[in-house]
Design an enzyme around this catalytic site. Structure first.
Site, mmCIF file in Angstrom:
data_model
loop_
_atom_site.group_PDB
_atom_site.id
_atom_site.type_symbol
_atom_site.label_atom_id
_atom_site.label_comp_id
_atom_site.label_asym_id
_atom_site.label_seq_id
_atom_site.Cartn_x
_atom_site.Cartn_y
_atom_site.Cartn_z
ATOM 1 N N GLU A 125 -9.703 -1.257 5.395
ATOM 2 C CA GLU A 125 -10.523 -0.965 6.627
ATOM 3 C C GLU A 125 -11.766 -1.812 6.660
ATOM 4 O O GLU A 125 -12.356 -2.408 5.811
ATOM 5 C CB GLU A 125 -10.597 0.648 6.644
ATOM 6 C CG GLU A 125 -9.231 1.390 6.523
ATOM 7 C CD GLU A 125 -8.512 1.482 7.707
ATOM 8 O OE1 GLU A 125 -8.514 0.542 8.469
ATOM 9 O OE2 GLU A 125 -8.045 2.429 8.148
ATOM 10 N N HIS A 163 -7.757 -4.297 9.846
ATOM 11 C CA HIS A 163 -7.255 -4.312 8.639
ATOM 12 C C HIS A 163 -6.126 -5.023 8.254
ATOM 13 O O HIS A 163 -5.131 -5.169 9.068
ATOM 14 C CB HIS A 163 -7.117 -2.728 8.034
ATOM 15 C CG HIS A 163 -5.757 -1.839 8.836
ATOM 16 N ND1 HIS A 163 -6.131 -0.461 9.453
ATOM 17 C CD2 HIS A 163 -4.657 -2.135 8.675
ATOM 18 C CE1 HIS A 163 -4.734 -0.297 9.625
ATOM 19 N NE2 HIS A 163 -3.859 -1.317 9.438
ATOM 20 N N ASP A 181 0.915 -1.196 0.160
ATOM 21 C CA ASP A 181 0.107 -0.185 -0.148
ATOM 22 C C ASP A 181 0.730 1.283 0.101
ATOM 23 O O ASP A 181 2.046 1.143 0.203
ATOM 24 C CB ASP A 181 -0.874 0.022 1.217
ATOM 25 C CG ASP A 181 -0.325 -0.461 2.486
ATOM 26 O OD1 ASP A 181 1.011 -0.602 2.836
ATOM 27 O OD2 ASP A 181 -1.077 -1.080 3.394
ATOM 28 N N ASP A 203 -7.821 -2.346 14.263
ATOM 29 C CA ASP A 203 -9.178 -2.535 13.706
ATOM 30 C C ASP A 203 -9.273 -3.449 12.707
ATOM 31 O O ASP A 203 -10.489 -3.861 12.231
ATOM 32 C CB ASP A 203 -9.616 -1.254 12.906
ATOM 33 C CG ASP A 203 -9.214 -0.925 11.760
ATOM 34 O OD1 ASP A 203 -7.985 -1.673 11.352
ATOM 35 O OD2 ASP A 203 -9.345 0.161 11.076
HETATM 36 C C1 F6R Z 1 1.384 -1.621 6.163
HETATM 37 C C2 F6R Z 1 0.000 -1.979 6.202
HETATM 38 C C3 F6R Z 1 -0.721 -2.175 7.573
HETATM 39 C C4 F6R Z 1 0.111 -2.462 8.661
HETATM 40 C C5 F6R Z 1 -0.848 -2.404 9.901
HETATM 41 C C6 F6R Z 1 0.151 -2.818 11.037
HETATM 42 O O1 F6R Z 1 1.962 -1.643 4.886
HETATM 43 O O2 F6R Z 1 -0.323 -2.322 5.143
HETATM 44 O O3 F6R Z 1 -1.730 -2.896 7.404
HETATM 45 O O4 F6R Z 1 0.609 -3.476 8.551
HETATM 46 O O5 F6R Z 1 -1.258 -1.132 9.935
HETATM 47 O O6 F6R Z 1 0.849 -1.644 11.321
HETATM 48 P P1 F6R Z 1 2.032 -2.003 12.600
HETATM 49 O O7 F6R Z 1 2.941 -3.172 11.996
HETATM 50 O O8 F6R Z 1 2.961 -0.617 12.309
HETATM 51 O O9 F6R Z 1 1.640 -2.229 13.529
#
Ligand code: F6R
Length: 261
Positions: free
Chosen positions: A143, A138, A67, A136
């Site tokens: 989301e 995702h 992303d 959440d």
């Molecule tokens: C990042 C992504 C997000 C993260 C998620 C967890 O490329 O796609 O889904 O993996 O927000 O973030 P962290 O690892 O920082 O807790």
């Protein structure tokens, strides 16, 4: 779905790196899906160490990031393209141009998303996708409420995700972008092996839903219950709400070591 509860991020990094090393030994031109965020950092550290030691090589491999924020200037340090270069790509031996990401600065966003899907398909699809998970639920930036069949597209970040990510933007939620481009849940489901990492108790509810909850767009990661090869690597904090934690521990303990994840 295999659930592996480990000591800490370092142990998780080693086990995920073992799986990637095995993949590269069978298929040097493997295609990797790369997440940013804090969860995969120990994996990237371990892969960089093994690459420096000459144990593995990414020379023939390709990578696709999950992303990208929309609208962050090309030189912004929190642009995911920049982050993945810093934490991983620049530390190993990918060929120039071998790692691609969605174009968060595209003028024609739907066309850029379609082009990204085509690039993944043209590379033969993703062999191994590394994921984190949001509080959440995702994965990527799919989301709650995301279509379970979605492909790469623009999404609006939830307030919760912007709060969670404000730590990368000087703790100022107003500096966190409101939109992103993300591989869809359908895109992620097309990967041949998915390794999801979750660390810390703030992820415990999302992990419980992912592994033991009903499949629902309200907890997007639950779509992975329909995937034939998912490895969920957790520390004790992230595993603390799992009802069957003892069973998962026992299952992994009794698994032959050579089998990997
Ligand atoms: C990042 C992504 C997000 C993260 C998620 C967890 O490329 O796609 O889904 O993996 O927000 O973030 P962290 O690892 O920082 O807790």
């Amino acid at each position: 779905m295999e659930v592996v509860i480990l000591e800490d991020a370092t142990q998780i990094g080693a086990i995920a790196a073992d799986a990637i090393e095995t993949l590269l030994s069978h298929k040097p031109a493997a295609v990797l899906g790369l997440a940013t965020g804090s969860s995969p950092l120990a994996i990237y550290d371990e892969l960089a160490t093994r690459c420096t030691a000459g144990r593995i090589s990414f020379r023939q491999a390709r990578g696709f990031t999950l992303d990208e924020y929309v609208g962050l200037p090309a030189d912004h340090p929190e642009r995911y393209r920049h982050v993945i270069d810093t934490v991983f790509v620049s530390r190993v031996d990918f060929a120039p141009g071998a790692v691609a990401g969605p174009d968060g600065l595209a003028v024609d966003i739907p066309a850029a998303c379609a082009a990204y899907e085509s690039a993944i398909a043209d590379a033969g699809g993703i062999d191994l996708q590394i994921l984190g998970i949001g509080t959440d639920g995702h994965i990527g930036f799919n989301e709650p409420g995301s279509s379970l069949a979605s492909r790469t597209r623009i999404k609006t970040l939830t307030r919760q995700t912007r709060i969670d990510n404000a730590r990368f933007f000087g703790d100022d939620i107003d500096r966190v972008p409101t939109h992103c481009l993300t591989q869809g849940l359908g895109t992620i489901m097309s990967a041949r092996h998915v390794i999801l990492v979750a660390l810390g108790r703030t992820k415990a509810e999302a992990v419980h839903q992912l592994v033991e909850g009903p499949v629902s767009a309200m907890w997007p990661a639950t779509i992975l219950q329909h995937h034939p090869h998912v490895s969920v690597l957790l520390d004790g904090g992230a595993a603390r709400r799992l009802q069957l934690a003892d069973y998962y521990r026992e299952t992994y303990r009794s698994k032959p070591h050579w089998q990997g994840i």
